[in-house]
Design an enzyme around this catalytic site. Structure first.
Site, short mmCIF file in Angstrom:
data_model
loop_
_atom_site.label_atom_id
_atom_site.label_comp_id
_atom_site.label_asym_id
_atom_site.label_seq_id
_atom_site.Cartn_x
_atom_site.Cartn_y
_atom_site.Cartn_z
N LYS A 1 0.81 -1.17 -0.07
CA LYS A 1 0.02 0.11 -0.03
C LYS A 1 0.95 1.32 0.16
O LYS A 1 1.65 1.33 0.80
CB LYS A 1 -0.79 0.02 1.44
N LYS B 1 4.65 2.48 8.42
CA LYS B 1 3.40 3.41 8.83
C LYS B 1 2.06 2.60 9.07
O LYS B 1 1.37 2.72 10.07
CB LYS B 1 3.28 4.44 7.58
N LYS C 1 5.34 1.92 -3.09
CA LYS C 1 5.34 3.25 -3.44
C LYS C 1 5.68 3.45 -4.87
O LYS C 1 6.40 2.57 -5.24
CB LYS C 1 6.39 4.27 -2.66
N THR D 1 -4.99 12.99 5.88
CA THR D 1 -3.58 13.16 6.33
C THR D 1 -3.47 14.52 7.40
O THR D 1 -2.85 14.15 8.61
CB THR D 1 -2.45 13.72 5.18
N ASN E 1 -1.75 19.17 -0.33
CA ASN E 1 -2.88 18.67 0.53
C ASN E 1 -2.80 18.76 2.07
O ASN E 1 -3.45 19.09 2.65
CB ASN E 1 -3.09 17.33 -0.06
N SER F 1 -7.63 5.91 3.69
CA SER F 1 -7.50 4.81 2.53
C SER F 1 -7.87 3.59 2.77
O SER F 1 -8.64 2.70 1.93
CB SER F 1 -5.90 4.58 1.92
N1 GLU Z 1 0.88 9.02 0.04
C1 GLU Z 1 0.21 9.03 1.16
C2 GLU Z 1 1.36 8.46 2.43
O1 GLU Z 1 2.38 8.88 2.20
C3 GLU Z 1 -0.98 7.98 1.35
C4 GLU Z 1 -0.67 6.53 1.03
C5 GLU Z 1 -2.13 5.67 0.87
O2 GLU Z 1 -3.28 6.19 1.36
O3 GLU Z 1 -2.02 4.74 0.55
O4 GLU Z 1 0.84 8.07 3.43
#
Ligand code: GLU
Length: 424
Positions: free
Chosen positions: A72, A96, A108, A192, A223, A357
């Protein structure tokens, strides 16, 4: 903003890992299965430009871990995207997700592109081609992307559509951060920043401090940064400095966040450009000086490697809440520790995005959608629980909050990896 500056964010991430692994006394075998990425994919995407020419864009997807669930993590568009950066970002996603205890691994993606230089049609073709090219990797039970720097709900929607059309099925759970009108979740857009806000409120509560009137500087107004400014100022904090690629703007008496937001909305592209004409603000000669202002709370909400051994000693903030991923280097962490600056680490502080998410993915799979109150209530519970667990771990092991967050999350990832074992 000193993007990358020859630093290697993946090396930084591994050093963070090593510190926690040492406290946990992890064995070589344990480290071997959870430290390095599982799969790194690189592709070159040929795109037909509006003028008929063909341009080729380099792109990546890194799957760091699938021990706790499908990979994810977001997809970033930026001219300086580098494979080591994407590896670091995927690594941080693994931990995370484990900190907030959502059942995902880490991944990623990134495309080396300046999206400001593309027309909307070119951007759509590039986004669709990226997803089509990588579609074997993705899936609601395999790898689920989301927005990141310079990508948004429209981009997610094109990707979802590409995947669904390829598979001849409606598959919204393949990607999160979609628009509300097509499978998105209420509350995802601000998640976030709202997650960060819950962390700051908890930190202030535990430290017996009052958020009302606390001064805040925010680096980055995308954002995360712009919504952070809104939540904090609505709660009575005083946002004294904000910045983006157009510059850094400062007023010790406070900046009207609503005016800043409407300035961004009025500009052709979302930007603070010209804010000094709308408001009483000083435009800092060196935007990096925002990080050194005398404030109660500093929020890096832009890119990696912003607070380094070069400027950490000058940081005057009492609390740093990392909305960005990897904004502080390991060397800077040590300097901040000595100064008594508390840092709420990225893998906890900005985990609200991936938490909602997760809630979006759950709703997609149920085909039943919740009201914003329900989503926000769950988000708060995930964030406050994680914050308290990290805080307790930090007291138990007498380590800073970053090492504590890694201790907690590495333990969860190694446990899952060990329970599963090796399949061949
Ligand atoms: N890009 C965001 C992060 O760095 C969200 C990642 C997601 O929702 O999968 O946490």
């Amino acid at each position: 903003m000193g993007y990358l500056k020859q630093r290697n964010p993946f090396e930084n991430a591994l050093k963070q890992f090593d510190k926690a692994a040492k406290v946990l006394k992890l064995s070589k075998n344990q480290i071997a299965v959870v430290k390095e990425p599982r799969r790194v994919t690189e592709v070159n995407l040929p795109i037909r430009m509006d003028n008929g020419s063909i341009q080729v864009f380099k792109a990546f997807r890194v799957q760091h871990s699938i021990a706790r669930g499908p990979a994810k993590g977001g997809i970033r568009y930026h001219p300086q995207v580098h494979v080591d950066e994407v590896k670091a970002l995927a690594f941080w996603m693994t931990y995370k997700c484990a900190v907030v205890n959502v059942p995902f691994g880490g991944g990623k993606g990134g495309i080396v592109v300046d999206p400001a230089k593309l027309s909307p049609a070119e951007l759509e073709r590039l986004s669709r081609r990226y997803f089509a090219e990588m579609s074997d990797l993705f899936g609601p039970d395999k790898d689920i992307p989301a927005p990141d720097v310079n990508t948004n709900s429209q981009v997610m929607c094109w990707m979802f559509d590409t995947y669904s059309m390829q598979h001849k099925e409606h598959i919204p759970g393949v990607i999160t951060g979609k628009p509300l009108g097509i499978g998105g979740s209420a509350g995802r857009e601000v998640a976030t920043a709202l997650g960060m806000f819950h962390c700051v409120v908890e930190a202030y509560r535990i430290m017996n401090k009052n958020l009302e009137g606390a001064s805040v500087a925010i680096q980055g107004f995308g954002n995360a940064g712009s919504n952070a400014a809104k939540f904090l100022s609505d709660a009575g904090a005083k946002v004294v400095a904000i910045s983006d690629i157009s510059g850094a703007y400062y007023n010790p008496d406070g900046i009207n966040v609503n005016t800043a937001l409407s300035t961004c909305a009025q500009n052709k592209r979302w930007s603070l450009q010209g804010l000094e004409k709308q408001l009483q603000v000083e435009k800092l000669k060196d935007p990096m000086k925002l990080l050194e202002l005398d404030v109660d709370i500093l929020i890096p909400a832009a890119l990696e490697d912003q607070i380094t051994e070069e400027n950490a000693a000058n940081v005057q903030a009492r609390l740093i809440a990392e909305c960005a991923n990897g904004p502080i280097t390991v060397e800077a962490d040590a300097i901040l520790d000595k100064k008594g600056v508390r840092v709420i680490p990225d893998i906890l502080c900005n985990a609200g995005g991936v938490t909602v998410s997760y809630l979006e993915w759950v709703q997609n799979r149920m085909g039943y959608y919740w009201a914003e109150e329900r989503v926000n209530e769950d988000l708060k519970r995930f964030m406050v629980t994680a914050f308290q667990q990290v805080w307790q771990t930090s007291e138990q092991y007498k380590v800073n909050l970053r090492i504590a967050a890694f201790i907690l999350s590495i333990r969860r990832v190694t446990e899952a990896a060990e329970l599963r074992g090796l399949y061949a």
